[in-house]
Write an enzyme that holds these catalytic residues in place. Structure first.
Site, short mmCIF file in Angstrom:
data_model
loop_
_atom_site.label_atom_id
_atom_site.label_comp_id
_atom_site.label_asym_id
_atom_site.label_seq_id
_atom_site.Cartn_x
_atom_site.Cartn_y
_atom_site.Cartn_z
N HIS A 34 18.93 -23.32 -10.02
CA HIS A 34 19.66 -22.91 -9.19
C HIS A 34 20.74 -22.97 -8.06
O HIS A 34 20.19 -23.39 -7.03
CB HIS A 34 18.82 -21.90 -8.79
CG HIS A 34 17.92 -20.77 -9.81
ND1 HIS A 34 17.19 -21.75 -10.18
CD2 HIS A 34 17.48 -19.42 -9.59
CE1 HIS A 34 16.43 -20.60 -10.67
NE2 HIS A 34 16.58 -19.40 -10.75
N HIS A 276 24.29 -17.86 -9.38
CA HIS A 276 22.71 -18.04 -9.07
C HIS A 276 21.94 -19.05 -10.00
O HIS A 276 21.05 -19.80 -9.22
CB HIS A 276 21.99 -16.06 -9.22
CG HIS A 276 21.40 -16.86 -9.05
ND1 HIS A 276 19.93 -16.77 -7.77
CD2 HIS A 276 19.89 -16.73 -9.56
CE1 HIS A 276 19.45 -16.25 -8.10
NE2 HIS A 276 19.02 -16.46 -9.35
N ARG A 371 -21.15 -4.51 3.11
CA ARG A 371 -20.23 -4.31 4.20
C ARG A 371 -20.73 -4.54 5.82
O ARG A 371 -20.75 -5.34 7.06
CB ARG A 371 -19.10 -3.73 3.64
CG ARG A 371 -19.76 -2.02 4.27
CD ARG A 371 -18.88 -0.79 4.68
NE ARG A 371 -19.49 0.10 4.56
CZ ARG A 371 -18.58 1.36 5.70
NH1 ARG A 371 -17.67 0.96 5.84
NH2 ARG A 371 -18.89 2.12 5.08
N HIS A 487 -9.29 5.66 -4.70
CA HIS A 487 -9.83 4.51 -3.62
C HIS A 487 -11.02 3.94 -3.98
O HIS A 487 -11.53 3.65 -4.15
CB HIS A 487 -10.46 5.29 -2.28
CG HIS A 487 -9.18 5.64 -1.48
ND1 HIS A 487 -8.52 6.68 -1.60
CD2 HIS A 487 -9.32 6.08 0.45
CE1 HIS A 487 -7.57 6.57 -0.90
NE2 HIS A 487 -7.53 5.81 0.52
C1 LIG Z 1 9.09 -11.58 -6.17
C2 LIG Z 1 10.49 -12.05 -7.15
N1 LIG Z 1 10.99 -11.04 -8.23
C3 LIG Z 1 12.02 -11.30 -8.74
C4 LIG Z 1 12.28 -12.71 -9.00
C5 LIG Z 1 13.47 -13.02 -9.60
N2 LIG Z 1 14.78 -14.12 -9.30
C6 LIG Z 1 14.41 -14.84 -8.41
S1 LIG Z 1 15.78 -15.26 -7.67
C7 LIG Z 1 16.25 -13.37 -7.47
C8 LIG Z 1 17.92 -13.27 -6.73
C9 LIG Z 1 17.27 -13.82 -5.46
O1 LIG Z 1 19.13 -13.07 -4.68
P1 LIG Z 1 18.91 -13.71 -3.56
O2 LIG Z 1 18.01 -13.72 -2.88
O3 LIG Z 1 19.94 -13.05 -2.82
O4 LIG Z 1 18.88 -15.88 -3.98
P2 LIG Z 1 20.95 -15.89 -4.40
O5 LIG Z 1 21.62 -15.49 -5.61
O6 LIG Z 1 21.44 -16.17 -3.04
O7 LIG Z 1 20.20 -17.73 -4.66
C10 LIG Z 1 15.32 -12.68 -8.58
C11 LIG Z 1 15.36 -11.64 -8.74
C12 LIG Z 1 11.97 -13.43 -7.97
N3 LIG Z 1 11.56 -14.91 -8.02
N4 LIG Z 1 10.66 -13.12 -7.48
#
Ligand SMILES: Cc1ncc(C[n+]2csc(CCOP(=O)(O)OP(=O)(O)O)c2C)c(N)n1
Length: 682
Positions: A34, A276, A371, A487
């Site tokens: 990234h 990204h 518990r 639950h």
């Molecule tokens: C809980 C979770 N869901 C999905 C992802 C997959 N994922 C990695 S980065 C991203 C997008 C993140 O966007 P942003 O925080 O704006 O990062 P940027 O594009 O600025 O690098 C996703 C969906 C992840 N790492 N964690």
């Protein structure tokens, strides 16, 4: 290394571009990763690391360092570049091996793997919770151990979070908690670049994030241009210097929204989702370097003056380490008992059998819920387990997590050991991780077992990081009764037992509960899920405590064997063990000898030798496995023809005893099943 010249004489710009280009080159070399956020956030990170962050690469575990938590863990190359440039043991060849087998530079930062990585991040939002947990822990350490003139603990926590983190519920839960707790030592830097994977954030996200944070009690600032060093300096100065804050801002966590451009400098990909998470390709990499005035060759370029500048600035940043160490020595002389207690908190894992002063429970057919036993043991443990700190997600009276007579941890009483997480299970698990990462606490958090689903993301990270966190999960089966199937856990234990490094223990009575906790607090690393009943269970008197405790540590053991030769083996955990004892009695009345095996922990049992496991489970005889939960757990232990009695559907709403009977978890119900499965026995 020969002299490598900077492309121009703007040392700051060259330093920032070095961060950018190391990330670009590493992602290019790996052909995955990234690059966009390291490029967009490089200026903000540069100013923070060279002018504000107090850290010492030579002493990466300095207790009073500032913490830097990259919640946007996918931007790992930003962190790796900074660690390399500021002198942590991470070489250029480590950067060249980004994302490769055995490298120190895995795809997402891993705590304990790479020196200087404060927390394992990547699941978005978790880093926000962990940073907040760290800040909470540092505040408690300060309030317990600081003395006038001895600010042993005053470190700050800087969190970098992107749009993704801001969308995640776990971050929201933790941020709401931080606002309520008035955690003024946490500074969240929002990489506000309006881009995620699918495209612009407005595809799915339109609220005013800074306003949301403000409404939760955070003090908010904006940096309108994430490459404007003057703006960045002003915002960081404000966040770290109380004299620049208004009275109302001083006791609040700080939120700085920094407008950045993802993939900054790339002619084609800047401000696009393409920046990204993909390598740019050699042509766009070349064009980006030209656009930023950077030499196209060599890759992984760190000009000598840039390297020198980073190192000398970092040396200044770490100067306070020496001052702090001197202060700590002086503290040990002026406050010897406090210093000794601090040592105990830091090395609590070295205390052997901390619960040995707690008397085992005498056999008692009326018994008590496990518990309840936990709640009693906790009171004794508070005196002998250093740094005990925890609470519940608004179920303290049910989970029995309160330490009696002690105060709640609050802005007014920050030394209090009782945490009220509110109804924020996911936030709780992330905060627990952050607390444990400070290295001074034995933390615990409680909720109903069924809601472990709500915090699984955090529990998984506790396991990955091997953090010694106690999850207190009560109301562990349909026997909880009237609250009904919403639950009543069914599938949860199979899931928890399948998380690597997570130990799960489901004690059969008060003494197995004591043994489990004694094992855990005797220095076990890695999380424990302690699975406890709502309903009373007899305290079993079959074995002396020492034998039972050894059995718990082995995960499974023979609890009882009848005088008649064993013809059938009855295996269970938790509340079903006493039930199996009654089945064993009934079989004996019919002239059938049996063995009852308690397996409180498949995790620990699986660590034993094959010989031991076979000697307990007795290969070759018919076996019955009973647990009022999904029977999947027992499949690997059973042979064709063995009887698995469990829950294969959801429960129902009725009194617990009725449900247990209706679903077949009664002495007679089990006998009927045994009779029909093993006709030859009778
Ligand atoms: C809980 C979770 N869901 C999905 C992802 C997959 N994922 C990695 S980065 C991203 C997008 C993140 O966007 P942003 O925080 O704006 O990062 P940027 O594009 O600025 O690098 C996703 C969906 C992840 N790492 N964690």
């Amino acid at each position: 290394m020969g002299e490598v010249e900077s492309p121009n004489n703007n040392l700051e710009l060259n330093s920032i571009n070095t961060i950018r280009m190391l990330a670009l080159d590493a992602v290019e070399a790996a052909n995955s990763g990234h690059p966009g956020t390291p490029m967009g956030f490089a200026s903000a990170a540069y100013v923070l690391w060279t002018e504000f962050l107090r850290h010492s690469p030579e002493h990466p575990n300095w207790p009073n360092r500032d913490r830097f938590v990259l919640s946007a863990g996918h931007a790992s190359m930003l962190l790796y570049s900074l660690l390399h440039l500021t002198g942590y043991p991470l070489s250029i060849s480590d950067l060249k091996n980004f994302r490769q087998w055995g490298s120190l530079t895995p795809g997402h930062p891993e705590h304990g793997h790479t020196v200087g990585v404060e927390a394992t991040t990547g699941p978005l939002g978790q880093g926000v919770g962990m940073g907040i947990g760290m800040a909470l822990g540092l505040r408690r350490l300060a309030s317990v151990f600081n003395r006038p003139g001895f600010d042993l603990f005053n470190g700050r926590v800087f969190i970098v979070a992107g749009d993704g983190c801001m969308m995640e519920g776990v971050a929201q839960e933790a941020a709401s908690f931080a606002g309520h707790q008035k955690l003024s030592n946490v500074i969240l830097l929002y990489d506000n670049n309006h881009i995620t994977i699918d495209g612009p954030t407005n595809l799915a996200f339109s609220e005013d994030v800074p306003a949301r944070y403000e409404s939760m009690g955070w003090a908010v600032r904006h940096v309108l241009d994430g490459n404007n060093l003057t703006e960045l300096r002003a915002a960081y100065s404000w966040a770290t210097d109380p004299t620049l804050q208004t009275e109302g801002e001083r006791n609040r966590p700080k939120f700085i929204s920094i407008r950045t451009l993802i993939g900054f400098g790339s002619p084609a990909y800047e401000n696009t989702a393409h920046a990204h998470g993909s390598a740019f390709g050699s042509e766009e990499t070349r064009k980006t370097k030209i656009n930023l005035g950077w030499p196209t060759e060599p890759s992984f370029l760190v000009p000598d003056d840039v390297r020198q500048s980073f190192l000398s600035k970092t040396e200044r940043r770490s100067a306070s380490f020496k001052t702090w160490s001197d202060m700590k020595s002086q503290y040990a002389q002026s406050f010897p008992s406090e210093a000794a207690e601090l040592e105990r908190w830091q090395h609590s894992e070295q205390i052997d059998k901390p619960l040995q002063n707690i008397k085992p429970y005498p056999a008692d057919t009326k018994g008590m819920a496990t518990r309840q036993a936990f709640g009693e043991i906790l009171q004794g443990a508070f005196k002998s387990v250093p740094g005990l700190f925890g609470g519940s997600a608004d179920l303290a009276p049910s989970n029995n997590t309160l330490i009696k007579g002690e105060s709640a941890c609050s802005p007014e009483t920050p030394a209090g050991p009782n945490l009220h997480f509110g109804i924020r299970e996911h936030g709780m698990s992330a905060i627990l991780n952050g607390l444990a990462l400070t290295g001074y606490f034995r933390v615990y958090g409680g909720t109903f077992l069924v809601f472990s689903d709500y915090m699984r993301g955090g529990m998984r990270l506790s396991s990955l990081m091997k953090l010694p966190i106690l999850y207190v999960l009560t109301h562990d089966s349909i026997a909880l009764g009237e609250d009904g199937p919403t639950h009543q856990p069914v599938e949860h234990l199979v899931g928890l037992r399948s998380i690597p490094r997570m130990t799960v223990i489901r004690p059969a009575d008060a003494n197995e509960t004591l043994a489990a906790l004694d094992w855990f607090w005797s220095g076990h690393n890695g999380p424990l899920s302690l699975i406890l009943t709502r309903q009373k269970l007899p305290v079993l008197g079959d074995l002396p405590y020492q034998k039972l405790s050894d059995g718990v540590r082995k995960g499974g053991y023979v609890l009882r064997e009848t005088v008649l030769p064993v013809r059938i083996v009855l295996v269970g955990s938790g509340s079903e063990v006493s039930l199996l004892l009654s089945v064993s009695d009934a079989l004996l009345e019919q002239g059938i000898g049996s063995r009852v095996v308690s397996i409180p922990s498949t995790t620990l049992f699986n660590l034993q030798s094959v010989e031991y496991r076979r000697s307990v489970l007795l290969e070759g005889l018919p076996r019955v496995f009973v647990e009022a939960l999904s029977p999947l757990t027992w499949a690997p232990y059973s042979n064709d023809g063995d009887l698995l009695i469990g829950m294969t559907d959801f429960g129902a709403s009725a009194p617990g005893e009725v449900l247990m009977k209706e679903f077949g978890f009664s002495r007679d119900g089990i006998l009927v099943r045994i009779k029909s499965q093993f006709k030859d026995l009778f």
